[in-house]
Design an enzyme around this catalytic site. Structure first.
Site, PDB file in Angstrom:
ATOM      1  N   GLY A 230     -41.705  64.457  -8.873  1.00 44.42           N
ATOM      2  CA  GLY A 230     -41.826  63.527  -7.899  1.00 44.42           C
ATOM      3  C   GLY A 230     -42.892  64.093  -6.941  1.00 44.42           C
ATOM      4  O   GLY A 230     -44.062  64.329  -7.297  1.00 44.42           O
ATOM      5  N   SER A 231     -42.658  63.987  -5.765  1.00 44.59           N
ATOM      6  CA  SER A 231     -43.661  63.927  -4.515  1.00 44.59           C
ATOM      7  C   SER A 231     -44.084  65.480  -4.503  1.00 44.59           C
ATOM      8  O   SER A 231     -45.405  65.762  -3.839  1.00 44.59           O
ATOM      9  CB  SER A 231     -43.241  63.910  -3.193  1.00 44.59           C
ATOM     10  OG  SER A 231     -42.752  62.478  -3.174  1.00 44.59           O
ATOM     11  N   THR A 232     -43.841  66.614  -5.176  1.00 45.57           N
ATOM     12  CA  THR A 232     -44.137  67.941  -5.247  1.00 45.57           C
ATOM     13  C   THR A 232     -45.693  67.933  -6.015  1.00 45.57           C
ATOM     14  O   THR A 232     -46.218  68.735  -5.594  1.00 45.57           O
ATOM     15  CB  THR A 232     -43.223  68.809  -5.943  1.00 45.57           C
ATOM     16  OG1 THR A 232     -43.119  68.444  -7.273  1.00 45.57           O
ATOM     17  CG2 THR A 232     -41.807  69.301  -5.177  1.00 45.57           C
TER      18      THR A 232
END
EC number: 3.4.16.4
Length: 575
Positions: free
Chosen positions: A294-296
């Protein structure tokens, strides 16, 4: 010749014959005796020894496993195992019943087992008993029942270190985790001795040690049992509170690549594995389980942007109206319109639209190159059994949607350990340091040297942006904040793939970061899989766990605070 005279002569001959026969018998006995003594002595001695002299094994105990400070994590304790000689006891069902009663075993089953092995001389009945209990059984004085010295593995931290250490089997052979990875190093070399036994099989005298038992080597791990306990407690609390499917946490020591803590939920008790109903609980999910980050991953999109020379932290990107069409698909910012935002704000607001626009501008080669350099898509090579390399896409033809979604962590997979190693590159000023479970493992002969994979100037700019992500004064969230310390990190939330594609109801919540931001001591990654309830985003679910683990770690490691302002210095002094 008179009859009397004849009878006298016959009597003399009879007497003489008897004497001769007796003499011949004596000579025969003496001859046989001489033959046995002089000619067959070695053979007879060997046969006698075979019936009285026995070779008994000397058990070697397994090496101790300690944490980085010498605290024992796995030790071998002496136990005794009860065994029988079926040849001696198979025809004595009453005695077998006495033995079964003493061991709380089913008598009929034990009788059947002993009698079916009546041709053997050795059969275990009960393994790894406390010595006092085994001695009580021997005290029954049942013919054919004996005890053998063995060792049993004991884990003082039990389920807290279960996934990292693994366990050994009943024969003290490593089966999972580091017990398996370093089995050759840990296991001892058995010895043997000669003993004299009586007809009942009891040792009368020890003759000689043929080969001394060599204990296994000790193993010093990089784990810190205090940090391990802290991480386990905080992760378990979140796992239970969120009613999650599973959870993992990894703590790496910045600069050295040493694993200071690695915990998972659900866990298991290595001393009692018989009650485990879900064998997935045995799996070290932080290493074996893969997920879309995801956004990591937007952190590395930002790195690729700065490396290209086309972007700086202040470069503006238009995200209106909060979504964009890519081919036949859409990329959106979860119903929000951030308008025109900077590259830094792309991370702070976690904008999918801005991330996708950057990736489409750069092309897949630039983004994929950064991801490969920091370790995604390759085995971490920590030596832990079952670790996985993750999946890094390499399409022959890249479609725009594949490039766009890769920029915010979809279309690829990684493990918690791999994600921690990638963020450690940023914490280490662009150096990729190998991951190790051994104390000072990267200082040992043969250890791989750190590699520079990102320029220091690029790292400095990205670190500044990651600090803004968790700084409410710069628009970021405060759920990961640690009082008196600067931190840098990124939240992540990814939908879970179900039977019919992505399920909008299920998410994985993540946070990856390091502390202190300007001089990192540790890198921490939190992954909460499928939390239930209204809160499912990484900033709501995973970031608070990071904050509690990071705060506790700073106290345990005695790290000097780096954000002490005049307003809070009195508060810090009071603490």
């Amino acid at each position: 010749m008179s009859q009397d005279k004849s009878e006298e002569i016959i009597g003399i001959w009879r007497l003489t014959l008897v004497r001769v026969c007796l003499l011949l018998a004596v000579v025969a006995v003496l001859w046989k005796l001489a033959s046995l003594i002089l000619l067959e002595r070695d053979f007879l001695q060997g046969q006698g020894d075979a019936r009285t002299v026995r070779t008994e094994p000397l058990v070697a105990h397994r090496g101790m496993i300690t944490d980085r400070n010498g605290e024992p994590l796995a030790i071998s304790t002496p136990v005794k195992s009860i065994w029988v000689n079926p040849r001696q006891i198979a025809d004595k069902p009453a005695e077998i019943t006495r033995l079964a009663d003493a061991l709380s075993l089913d008598a009929e089953s034990l009788i059947s087992s002993v009698q079916s092995n009546a041709g053997r001389e050795f059969m275990y009945v009960e393994r790894r008993m406390p010595p006092a209990d085994a001695d009580a059984v021997l005290g029954l004085d049942i013919d054919g029942v004996y005890a053998r010295q063995e060792y049993q593995r004991y884990y003082p931290q039990a389920e807290v270190t279960a996934h990292a250490l693994g366990f050994s089997n009943i024969d003290d052979i490593g089966q999972e985790g580091l017990e398996l990875a370093y089995d050759e190093w840990l296991k001892g070399i058995p010895g043997s001795k000669q003993v004299v036994k009586d007809r009942r099989g009891k040792i009368v005298r020890e003759l000689d040690t043929l080969e001394s038992a060599q204990p296994g080597n000790s193993l010093a791990l990089s784990l810190d049992f205090q940090l391990q306990n802290l991480a386990y407690r905080e992760l378990k609390e979140a796992y239970i509170y969120r009613q999650a499917r599973s959870a993992s946490a990894v703590v790496l020591k910045a600069g050295t690549g040493e694993v200071l803590a690695m915990v998972n939920q659900p866990s298991f008790n290595p001393h009692n594995r018989s009650n485990i109903s879900d064998f997935g609980a045995l799996r070290n999910r932080a290493i074996t389980d893969l997920f879309e980050p995801g956004s990591t991953l937007k952190t590395f999109t930002a790195i690729a942007a700065i490396e290209s020379g086309r972007y700086t932290p202040g470069t503006m990107i238009n995200t209106s109206p909060g979504r964009m069409r890519v081919g036949r698909d859409w990329v959106s910012d979860r119903g929000q319109d951030f308008g025109e935002i900077s590259l830094e704000e792309m991370l702070v607001n976690s904008s999918n639209v801005a991330s996708a626009k950057i990736a489409l501008d750069l092309g897949h080669e630039a983004l994929r190159d950064v991801l490969l350099r920091v370790g995604f898509g390759e085995n971490p090579a920590s030596g832990f059994p079952g670790e996985r390399a993750g999946v890094m896409p390499n399409h022959r033809v890249w479609h725009d949607i594949e490039v766009a979604t890769l920029s915010f962590g979809y279309g690829m997979s990684t493990s918690a350990l791999q994600l921690a190693q990638a963020y450690s590159v940023i914490a280490n000023d662009g150096l990729k340091v190998p991951v190790t479970f051994l104390k000072n493992g990267n200082e040992m002969d043969g250890a791989a040297a750190p590699q520079r994979v990102i320029d220091e100037d690029v790292v400095a700019q990205v670190t500044g942006m990651l600090k803004a992500v968790v700084d409410p004064e710069q628009g970021g969230g405060d759920s990961a904040a640690v009082p008196f310390y600067s931190i840098a990190g990124k939240t992540g939330t990814a939908r879970v793939v179900g039977a019919n594609g992505y399920d909008s109801r299920l998410h994985n919540s993540m946070f990856a970061g390091f502390i202190p931001a300007d001089d990192p001591e540790i890198v921490v990654v939190i992954v909460i899989n499928e939390p239930q309830g209204r809160e499912q985003y990484g900033g709501q679910v995973a970031a608070p766990v990071f904050a509690r683990i990071a705060a506790g770690a700073m106290r345990l490691m005695d790290v000097t605070p780096d954000r002490v302002s005049p307003e809070n210095v009195m508060t810090l002094t009071a603490r």
